[in-house]
Each structure stands twice: as structure tokens, then as C-alpha cells.
Design a protein around this motif. Structure first.
Motif, PDB file in Angstrom:
ATOM      1  N   ARG A   1      47.850  66.461  44.968  1.00 18.44           N
ATOM      2  CA  ARG A   1      48.453  67.043  46.166  1.00 18.44           C
ATOM      3  C   ARG A   1      49.862  67.577  45.877  1.00 18.44           C
ATOM      4  O   ARG A   1      50.742  66.832  45.457  1.00 18.44           O
ATOM      5  CB  ARG A   1      48.530  65.983  47.269  1.00 18.44           C
ATOM      6  CG  ARG A   1      47.177  65.402  47.668  1.00 18.44           C
ATOM      7  CD  ARG A   1      47.317  64.142  48.480  1.00 18.44           C
ATOM      8  NE  ARG A   1      47.936  63.059  47.702  1.00 18.44           N
ATOM      9  CZ  ARG A   1      48.220  61.855  48.178  1.00 18.44           C
ATOM     10  NH1 ARG A   1      47.969  61.580  49.449  1.00 18.44           N
ATOM     11  NH2 ARG A   1      48.755  60.936  47.394  1.00 18.44           N
TER      12      ARG A   1
ATOM     13  N   TYR B   1      41.688  63.546  50.510  1.00 17.96           N
ATOM     14  CA  TYR B   1      42.192  62.396  49.771  1.00 17.96           C
ATOM     15  C   TYR B   1      41.447  61.122  50.162  1.00 17.96           C
ATOM     16  O   TYR B   1      41.167  60.263  49.318  1.00 17.96           O
ATOM     17  CB  TYR B   1      43.692  62.233  50.027  1.00 17.96           C
ATOM     18  CG  TYR B   1      44.332  61.160  49.162  1.00 17.96           C
ATOM     19  CD1 TYR B   1      44.525  61.379  47.800  1.00 17.96           C
ATOM     20  CD2 TYR B   1      44.737  59.950  49.710  1.00 17.96           C
ATOM     21  CE1 TYR B   1      45.113  60.409  47.001  1.00 17.96           C
ATOM     22  CE2 TYR B   1      45.325  58.971  48.920  1.00 17.96           C
ATOM     23  CZ  TYR B   1      45.507  59.213  47.575  1.00 17.96           C
ATOM     24  OH  TYR B   1      46.075  58.246  46.781  1.00 17.96           O
TER      25      TYR B   1
ATOM     26  N   GLU C   1      39.671  60.471  46.512  1.00 17.75           N
ATOM     27  CA  GLU C   1      41.047  60.170  46.107  1.00 17.75           C
ATOM     28  C   GLU C   1      41.329  60.450  44.636  1.00 17.75           C
ATOM     29  O   GLU C   1      42.317  61.101  44.291  1.00 17.75           O
ATOM     30  CB  GLU C   1      41.350  58.706  46.421  1.00 17.75           C
ATOM     31  CG  GLU C   1      42.728  58.247  45.980  1.00 17.75           C
ATOM     32  CD  GLU C   1      43.000  56.785  46.342  1.00 17.75           C
ATOM     33  OE1 GLU C   1      43.931  56.205  45.782  1.00 17.75           O
ATOM     34  OE2 GLU C   1      42.255  56.239  47.178  1.00 17.75           O
TER      35      GLU C   1
ATOM     36  N   VAL D   1      41.790  64.167  43.532  1.00 10.98           N
ATOM     37  CA  VAL D   1      42.721  65.001  44.288  1.00 10.98           C
ATOM     38  C   VAL D   1      44.137  64.956  43.714  1.00 10.98           C
ATOM     39  O   VAL D   1      44.666  63.884  43.401  1.00 10.98           O
ATOM     40  CB  VAL D   1      42.749  64.559  45.770  1.00 10.98           C
ATOM     41  CG1 VAL D   1      43.828  65.300  46.539  1.00 10.98           C
ATOM     42  CG2 VAL D   1      41.385  64.791  46.411  1.00 10.98           C
TER      43      VAL D   1
ATOM     44  N   THR E   1      44.221  68.057  53.682  1.00  9.00           N
ATOM     45  CA  THR E   1      44.604  67.282  52.505  1.00  9.00           C
ATOM     46  C   THR E   1      44.312  65.806  52.705  1.00  9.00           C
ATOM     47  O   THR E   1      43.769  65.127  51.822  1.00  9.00           O
ATOM     48  CB  THR E   1      46.105  67.475  52.213  1.00  9.00           C
ATOM     49  OG1 THR E   1      46.360  68.855  51.933  1.00  9.00           O
ATOM     50  CG2 THR E   1      46.550  66.636  51.025  1.00  9.00           C
ATOM     51  N   GLN E   2      44.662  65.295  53.858  1.00  4.25           N
ATOM     52  CA  GLN E   2      44.438  63.884  54.163  1.00  4.25           C
ATOM     53  C   GLN E   2      42.946  63.564  54.143  1.00  4.25           C
ATOM     54  O   GLN E   2      42.530  62.520  53.599  1.00  4.25           O
ATOM     55  CB  GLN E   2      45.041  63.555  55.519  1.00  4.25           C
ATOM     56  CG  GLN E   2      45.007  62.067  55.876  1.00  4.25           C
ATOM     57  CD  GLN E   2      45.668  61.809  57.218  1.00  4.25           C
ATOM     58  OE1 GLN E   2      45.420  62.511  58.195  1.00  4.25           O
ATOM     59  NE2 GLN E   2      46.520  60.802  57.273  1.00  4.25           N
TER      60      GLN E   2
END
Length: 217
Positions: A131, A122, A126, A129, A118-119
Motif C-alpha cells: 500500500r 488488505y 494481506e 498487498v 485498499t482496506q
């Protein structure tokens, strides 16, 4: 008075989004993901590449792209992944080309990945995305769910519980956090998040032309 020219069929084109769901093992993201894919034809699962062995019933290219470790390392070297990680002795990665092309066409993708993936996503994409992190109602309930599967040894369950606590510590790196106490209520909340994110002005790439037509004298 002259009427505005009707917008073309693609005037309200929307850029696709990357809908990420993460959770510790046993918190329900696989079940919620399956429900979402069945209920919403506008989103499809992002198919990851993995080095782990194929399980009974899985289909190459549908569940995962099953590759050797050598091929996976080559893909990493060639920067073919949006994100990748080693998990429980196996490698997993998200192929870049298919996702970027789909987003431009308005395709939504569902990602079932951990906080590390996920990081990475992102940091690279960004604005595309979204989350979502699912939490169990309690750590005891999480242990009960893992034990109830009857597929893992006590050692594996202990390792999963340790990893679960580490994953939960990253809850504040997500846009939304949902407690999965009731599966139907949790699913309803996840769908609400998806619908709201689709309607964000920044993703309505056809709005500028549409509004200009409305304002023409």
C-alpha cells in the motif's frame, strides 16, 4: 567434490503482488501510475468494473469494464469482486478471478483505488498487498492543481477538496507514504518501493528448493 545440481529455470518463481497507489484527486497517482506502467513491463493495471459512462478515448476492457448498475449489483451479489465502492455517484469494483490467477503465476498488478478499496483488499489478501499513499506538498498546491485542470466547476472542486481532506486522514493505513513535490523524484521513490517488495523473501516461492539444492553434499 560433487557440484550442486543447477536449479531449473522456474526454481526462483515469485508470487505476484498487488501494488496499490492511492491519493487525493490531484496528488498525482494517475500520472505516476502511467509512468510506472510504461517503464515496467512486469506490472499491469488491474482493470476495474465501473458503472460510469465511457469517456472519449477509453476502451472497454482496457481502461475499465463498463457495465450497467444492474450487472454491477449482480456481480456484488455473486461475490465476484475483491473490493467495490460507490464514488461520486458511480460504482467501481475489482474482479476477483483474474487477479487471483495472475498472482499465482507471478503477475504483479497495479491498483489505482481509494482507501476504502485498499482496506478491503488488505483484509482479504494481506500478504499480497503493498500500500502506497501519495500526498501533495500542501493543500494550497492541491487546490491549484485541481483548478488548473479547467475541467471542473467550482462546486465540483470544492467537493473534491472536501473529499481530499477525508482521504488524507487515512494516510496511516498505508505501508509507504510519499510526498509528490517533484514528479520525477516521486516516481523514483515509487519504483524503489516496488523493487524492494518484489525481493522480499516471503514472495520468493522458489527459494526453498533452490537453497536445498545449494546445501546438498
Amino acid at each position: 567434490m560433487v557440484q550442486p545440481t543447477p536449479p531449473s529455470s522456474d526454481a526462483l518463481h515469485r508470487r505476484g503482488l498487488m501494488f496499490i497507489m492511492s491519493s487525493p484527486s490531484g496528488a498525482g497517482k494517475t500520472t505516476i501510475s502511467r509512468m510506472l506502467l510504461e517503464a515496467d513491463p512486469a506490472i499491469r493495471l488491474s482493470v476495474s468494473a465501473t458503472t460510469r459512462p465511457m469517456r472519449p478515448g477509453e476502451v472497454d476492457g482496457k481502461d475499465y469494464h463498463f457495465v450497467t448498475q444492474g450487472r454491477f449489483d449482480e456481480m456484488v451479489e455473486n461475490e465476484e469482486f475483491l473490493e467495490w465502492a460507490h464514488v461520486f455517484g458511480n460504482s467501481y469494483g475489482t474482479p476477483k478471478a483474474q487477479v487471483k490467477a495472475g498472482l499465482r503465476e507471478g503477475q504483479d498488478f497495479l491498483f489505482d483505488i481509494d482507501w476504502q478499496g485498499t482496506q478491503q483488499l488488505y483484509q482479504k489478501l494481506e500478504t499480497d498487498v503493498v500500500r502506497v499513499f501519495l500526498l501533495p506538498p500542501s493543500i494550497d498546491e492541491l487546490r491549484r492543481r485541481l483548478t488548473g485542470r479547467g475541467t471542473d466547476s467550482a462546486e465540483v472542486i470544492a467537493a473534491r477538496m472536501e473529499r481530499a481532506r477525508a482521504e488524507i486522514s487515512h494516510w496511516d493505513g498505508y505501508d509507504y507514504v510519499v510526498v509528490n513535490d517533484d514528479i520525477d523524484e516521486c516516481f523514483a521513490k515509487v519504483r524503489e518501493i516496488l523493487h524492494a517488495e518484489r525481493m522480499k523473501r516471503a514472495r520468493q516461492t522458489g527459494l526453498i528448493g533452490f537453497v536445498r539444492e545449494l546445501m546438498r553434499p
